[in-house]
Design an enzyme around this catalytic site. Structure first.
Site, PDB file in Angstrom:
ATOM      1  N   LYS A 217     -11.305  -4.142  -2.940  1.00 56.24           N
ATOM      2  CA  LYS A 217     -12.328  -3.109  -3.167  1.00 56.24           C
ATOM      3  C   LYS A 217     -11.712  -1.789  -3.599  1.00 56.24           C
ATOM      4  O   LYS A 217     -12.364  -0.986  -4.241  1.00 56.24           O
ATOM      5  CB  LYS A 217     -13.244  -2.953  -1.954  1.00 56.24           C
ATOM      6  CG  LYS A 217     -12.589  -2.739  -0.622  1.00 56.24           C
ATOM      7  CD  LYS A 217     -13.652  -2.576   0.444  1.00 56.24           C
ATOM      8  CE  LYS A 217     -13.444  -3.487   1.631  1.00 56.24           C
ATOM      9  NZ  LYS A 217     -12.176  -3.259   2.350  1.00 56.24           N
TER      10      LYS A 217
ATOM     11  N   LYS B 227      -4.575  -9.841  -6.024  1.00 58.06           N
ATOM     12  CA  LYS B 227      -5.750 -10.077  -5.173  1.00 58.06           C
ATOM     13  C   LYS B 227      -6.895  -9.146  -5.580  1.00 58.06           C
ATOM     14  O   LYS B 227      -6.665  -7.978  -5.880  1.00 58.06           O
ATOM     15  CB  LYS B 227      -5.355  -9.803  -3.717  1.00 58.06           C
ATOM     16  CG  LYS B 227      -6.390 -10.227  -2.700  1.00 58.06           C
ATOM     17  CD  LYS B 227      -6.082  -9.673  -1.315  1.00 58.06           C
ATOM     18  CE  LYS B 227      -6.491  -8.228  -1.187  1.00 58.06           C
ATOM     19  NZ  LYS B 227      -6.872  -7.779   0.162  1.00 58.06           N
TER      20      LYS B 227
ATOM     21  N   LYS C 211       0.830  -1.210   0.000  1.00 58.15           N
ATOM     22  CA  LYS C 211       0.000   0.000   0.000  1.00 58.15           C
ATOM     23  C   LYS C 211       0.866   1.263   0.000  1.00 58.15           C
ATOM     24  O   LYS C 211       0.509   2.249  -0.633  1.00 58.15           O
ATOM     25  CB  LYS C 211      -0.981  -0.011   1.180  1.00 58.15           C
ATOM     26  CG  LYS C 211      -2.043  -1.103   0.997  1.00 58.15           C
ATOM     27  CD  LYS C 211      -3.265  -0.934   1.850  1.00 58.15           C
ATOM     28  CE  LYS C 211      -4.319  -1.954   1.408  1.00 58.15           C
ATOM     29  NZ  LYS C 211      -5.548  -1.908   2.135  1.00 58.15           N
TER      30      LYS C 211
END
Ligand code: AQP
Length: 346
Positions: A202, A199, A116
């Site tokens: 959302k 993966k 991230k």
């Protein structure tokens, strides 16, 4: 409601976007299927969501949406304590205490942090993103949860939670239950439909990346029919990177049908990828239709969701405050000698 003979589980989902079938198959479905086996605590982890920038209006709306989706998916508020993480201040308090016990090296090693952080400008990566797994440890340890039903991407965070619990217990004496990850056999890591090597998330952009739980049937079908596969023909479970697309479709199918690898492979013998995609679309739509119906009914019942969340927060607070009080005592914080004035207008 509380049955002490049952083991306790706790888990949560961030209201950081539209829930995907990855969140459903990796987590939510198992919370629902196993809710009679455990004493259940499920929260919407809004404190986690702000580790990345969120629009305040949207965060509020998504927090309601995710809470309603928990029940629409089948969680029964009579069997599960459903609450919002930020309604219980003890999460942030315990997270601070655990932060002070967390070596930076442990946090810097977390792959989710590295992934991230790599997607952001280096100077805008927040300390909150680094501390995300410590907050997650606080969520779990506050409730003395024995099990944490999560997808495979959370395995490393669960290890860190166990390490932190052991470290605290070692320094201050036996306080926390050491929790275990409960990771499903099928659907533990649903991959992106457009990129089966990443993966499904959302927060990943792309019109054909994910099926969302509130997607209309036609949109869900269209995305599945366009899923990336390969130029071969064989429909088999496989760990080969070039077969990741087909493997992902089979995994989604298996997570919803609960059939064995052999039975699924036999049922697609002699068939093509188009047939597989059609079959996957059918089982996904069959799971989403009743969920969406319940979701809309729930939101139509004025005040119901708020009542469930208020009851949930009350039950969660009782347990969380008990653990926090013990932790503060062990750490050496002086207990307050008197009550603060209750009437803040004075
Ligand atoms: N693709 C997935 N396959 C299986 N399980 C998954 N989970 C998430 N994606 C998949 C599981 O869903 C639960 C909630 O996840 P989260 O919202 O707390 O954070 P996450 O794991 O980071 O999920 P996302 O969808 O990737 O969210 P963003 O994009 O906001 O970071 C967890 O149990 C997780 O394992």
């Amino acid at each position: 409601m509380t049955e002490p003979s049952k083991k306790r589980v706790l888990s949560g989902i961030q209201p950081s976007g539209n829930l995907t079938i990855g969140n459903y198959l990796g987590a939510l479905l198992h919370w629902v299927e196993d809710q009679d086996l455990y004493e259940n605590y499920f929260c919407v982890v809004d404190l986690h969501a702000i580790t990345l920038p969120q629009d305040p209006q949207e965060l509020r709306q998504k927090t309601r949406e995710v809470s309603a989706l928990y029940m629409a998916a089948g969680l029964d508020p009579q069997k599960a304590t459903i609450f919002i993480q930020s309604h219980i201040p003890a999460h942030a308090e315990l997270a601070w205490i655990l932060t002070c016990l967390s070596p930076l090296g442990w946090l810097n090693r977390m792959t989710q942090f590295k992934d991230k952080a790599a997607k952001q400008q280096a100077d805008s990566v927040s300390a909150g993103l680094l501390n995300y797994p410590v907050l997650m440890a606080a969520d779990i340890l506050l409730y003395q949860a024995h099990g944490v039903p999560v997808g495979d991407d959370q395995r490393q965070h669960l290890e860190l939670t166990r390490d932190l619990a052991q470290r605290f217990n070692h320094i201050y004496g036996e306080t926390f239950v050491i929790p275990e990850a409960l990771i499903p056999r099928a659907g533990a890591r649903v991959m992106g439909l457009d990129d089966p090597l990443s993966k499904m998330s959302k927060s990943t952009a792309g019109d054909y990346h994910a099926v969302y739980l509130l997607d209309p049937p036609n949109a869900a079908r269209k995305k599945i029919m366009r899923a990336t596969t390969d130029s071969g023909r064989e429909i088999r479970f496989s760990t080969l990177p070039e077969k990741a697309g087909v493997n992902n479709l089979l995994t989604i199918y298996q997570a919803l049908t609960h059939d064995s690898n052999e039975a699924i492979e036999a049922s697609f013998e002699g068939k093509g990828y188009g047939d597989l995609k059609k079959a996957v679309a059918e089982v996904v739509i069959a799971a989403l239709e009743p969920l969406q119906r319940r979701y809309h009914q729930l939101l139509d019942e004025e005040g119901y969701l708020e009542q469930v969340l208020a009851d949930g927060a009350e039950r969660a607070a009782t347990l969380a405050e008990k653990t926090l009080k013990e932790v503060k005592d062990r750490v050496g914080f002086l207990a307050p000698a008197h009550r603060w004035p209750v009437n803040r207008d004075c």
